[in-house]
Design an enzyme around this catalytic site. Structure first.
Site, PDB file in Angstrom:
ATOM      1  CD  GLU A 120      -2.959  -1.136   2.269  1.00 48.25           C
ATOM      2  OE1 GLU A 120      -4.117  -1.496   2.019  1.00 48.25           O
ATOM      3  OE2 GLU A 120      -2.579  -0.798   3.411  1.00 48.25           O
ATOM      4  CB  CYS A 133       3.215   7.591   2.909  1.00 49.58           C
ATOM      5  SG  CYS A 133       3.774   6.501   4.236  1.00 49.58           S
ATOM      6  CB  CYS A 140       7.288  -4.647   9.110  1.00 44.91           C
ATOM      7  SG  CYS A 140       8.618  -3.764   9.962  1.00 44.91           S
ATOM      8  CB  CYS A 144       5.984  -1.675  16.388  1.00 42.33           C
ATOM      9  SG  CYS A 144       7.680  -1.222  15.964  1.00 42.33           S
ATOM     10  CB  CYS A 147       2.910  -1.103  13.650  1.00 44.16           C
ATOM     11  SG  CYS A 147       3.064  -0.871  11.868  1.00 44.16           S
ATOM     12  N   GLY A 185       7.018  -1.597   6.194  1.00 40.00           N
ATOM     13  CA  GLY A 185       8.396  -2.054   6.260  1.00 40.00           C
ATOM     14  C   GLY A 185       9.339  -1.110   6.982  1.00 40.00           C
ATOM     15  CD  GLU A 186      13.548   0.168  10.152  1.00 40.56           C
ATOM     16  OE1 GLU A 186      14.479   0.886   9.725  1.00 40.56           O
ATOM     17  OE2 GLU A 186      12.666   0.581  10.947  1.00 40.56           O
ATOM     18  CB  SER A 217      10.600   6.445   9.091  1.00 40.15           C
ATOM     19  OG  SER A 217      10.141   5.260   8.457  1.00 40.15           O
ATOM     20  CB  SER A 239       9.685   4.843  15.135  1.00 39.44           C
ATOM     21  OG  SER A 239       9.292   5.043  13.800  1.00 39.44           O
ATOM     22  CG  HIS A 241       6.657   5.198  18.933  1.00 37.53           C
ATOM     23  ND1 HIS A 241       6.036   6.275  18.331  1.00 37.53           N
ATOM     24  CD2 HIS A 241       7.125   4.422  17.918  1.00 37.53           C
ATOM     25  CE1 HIS A 241       6.116   6.150  17.021  1.00 37.53           C
ATOM     26  NE2 HIS A 241       6.775   5.041  16.744  1.00 37.53           N
ATOM     27  CG  HIS A 315      -4.730   6.251  13.740  1.00 37.82           C
ATOM     28  ND1 HIS A 315      -3.476   6.691  13.376  1.00 37.82           N
ATOM     29  CD2 HIS A 315      -5.549   7.322  13.663  1.00 37.82           C
ATOM     30  CE1 HIS A 315      -3.541   7.973  13.069  1.00 37.82           C
ATOM     31  NE2 HIS A 315      -4.780   8.385  13.230  1.00 37.82           N
ATOM     32  CB  CYS A 358       0.701   7.001  11.515  1.00 35.82           C
ATOM     33  SG  CYS A 358       2.274   6.463  12.180  1.00 35.82           S
TER      34      CYS A 358
END
Length: 370
Positions: A120, A133, A140, A144, A147, A185-186, A217, A239, A241, A315, A358
């Site tokens: 996506e 984006c 991934c 996390c 996510c 993905g990372e 990122s 990231s 958090h 979210h 996100c």
């Protein structure tokens, strides 16, 4: 192109041609590689430069459109190569104007093509700014807690061609002002292909974008993050958090591989006082990490580093019992950090109604893993 708020049936043969084709894609090749293609086929080296212009400046859809290359050489090129363009097979449009596209990818895993996979990609218009984006992996490995992509698991790295195709085949391509590697993905876990894609995006022979239009990122991956900082001039977004090791490890298993303290210590070795920018992404969880106690830890952690903090609304995702912070608590956190020298903003949430915000991107259903 048809868009709706829901995915519809995939276009007939949308990825079957890719599966059947044995031709190699030109999209994703650097100038050096395109010159090698020309040499391999017995063409003058400057033909590689012509191909680069047709690909990355003119965005041709077929080799036949490369009209300053002789017809004989075009025919020779077509025997082995193709552009490699893959159109999005569907899209969803949010009430706020955000558009989420579904792209087929020739995902590379053990150097094998798996074109039945998808990623996506999110186009975010905002007045005179338009951000794309992009994704760099199917799923991934980082897993996390908050996510959706991580819940999908890891299914392969995208090639530079797959990454660039998200730009090349984008209907709104000409409107783009910025690109962020914040999709699925990372990026540091697929660093070679991310670096190759950003090279083409910023090279004079290709897109010629300024690196300051691109942000990459990362959760922080040992050794890989340093290599990115050394080899790229693009912005970096970390990231975070949580500024506290134990809590961040619960939210983000990658903390055990490279702690947020180690990430910040590494970043302090680089100069972010000029064009290049360093930022930290911080999802706010109600009553967990959104108090002034955490603000003070953030200030202590980031002392001496030129950076900014972006606060992000959480979210909700299925089967994850994490509370979202309310607007007032986020504003208090923002104001406290800014008053103590850490420039902080609250990121506007876009595309939530189409699961484009996100942490919500996933193609698990498309990959048949749910």
């Amino acid at each position: 192109m048809f868009c709706s708020r829901f995915f519809v049936t995939l276009h007939p043969n949308s990825h079957i041609e890719t599966m059947e084709s044995e031709k190699k894609p030109l999209l994703g090749l650097t100038l050096t590689e395109l010159k090698d293609v020309a040499k391999e086929l017995g063409m003058p080296a400057f033909t590689g430069g012509q191909m680069a212009k047709w690909l990355y400046t003119q965005h041709v859809r077929s080799i036949d459109e490369m009209t300053n290359i002789s017809k004989a050489n075009r025919e020779r090129l077509k025997e082995t190569y193709e552009i490699g363009l893959m159109e999005p097979v569907d899209c969803q449009r949010s009430k706020d104007g955000t558009v989420k596209y579904l792209f087929p990818v020739g995902c590379s895993s053990n150097h094998e093509q798996q074109p039945s996979q998808f990623v996506e990609t999110v186009f975010i218009p905002d007045n005179d700014r338009a951000t794309l984006c992009v994704s760099c992996q199917v799923g991934c490995k980082m897993n996390c807690l908050f996510c959706q992509t991580g819940k999908q698991g890891f299914h392969g790295n995208l090639s530079a061609r797959d990454i660039l195709n998200q730009v090349y085949a984008l209907p709104e391509r000409e409107r783009l002002t910025n690109i962020v590697f914040m999709g699925q993905g990372e990026p540091m876990d697929n660093l070679d292909n991310v670096l190759k894609a950003t090279e083409i995006l910023t090279a004079d022979y290709a897109y010629a974008w300024s690196p300051k239009r691109i942000t990459v990122s990362s959760v922080g991956v040992k050794n890989k993050l340093k290599r990115f900082l050394d080899e790229s001039e693009c912005h970096v977004a970390i990231s975070m958090h949580s500024p506290i090791h134990e809590q961040r490890a619960q939210l983000m298993p990658a903390e055990r591989g490279m702690s947020i303290e180690d990430v910040v210590a590494l970043l302090k070795q680089y100069d972010f006082t000029h064009q290049r920018r360093c930022s930290f992404e911080y999802i706010c969880f109600g009553g967990l990490n959104d108090s002034t106690v955490y603000a003070r830890e953030i200030i202590k952690l980031l002392q001496g580093l030129e950076c900014r903090v972006n606060l992000i609304r959480f979210h909700e995702i299925p089967s994850v019992n994490l509370p979202a912070s309310d607007e007032k608590r986020m504003e208090v956190l923002r104001d406290y950090l800014t008053a103590h020298g850490v420039f902080t903003t609250i990121r506007a949430s876009r595309g939530q109604d189409i699961f484009a915000a996100c942490g919500l991107l996933t193609t698990a259903k498309m990959e048949g893993v749910v």
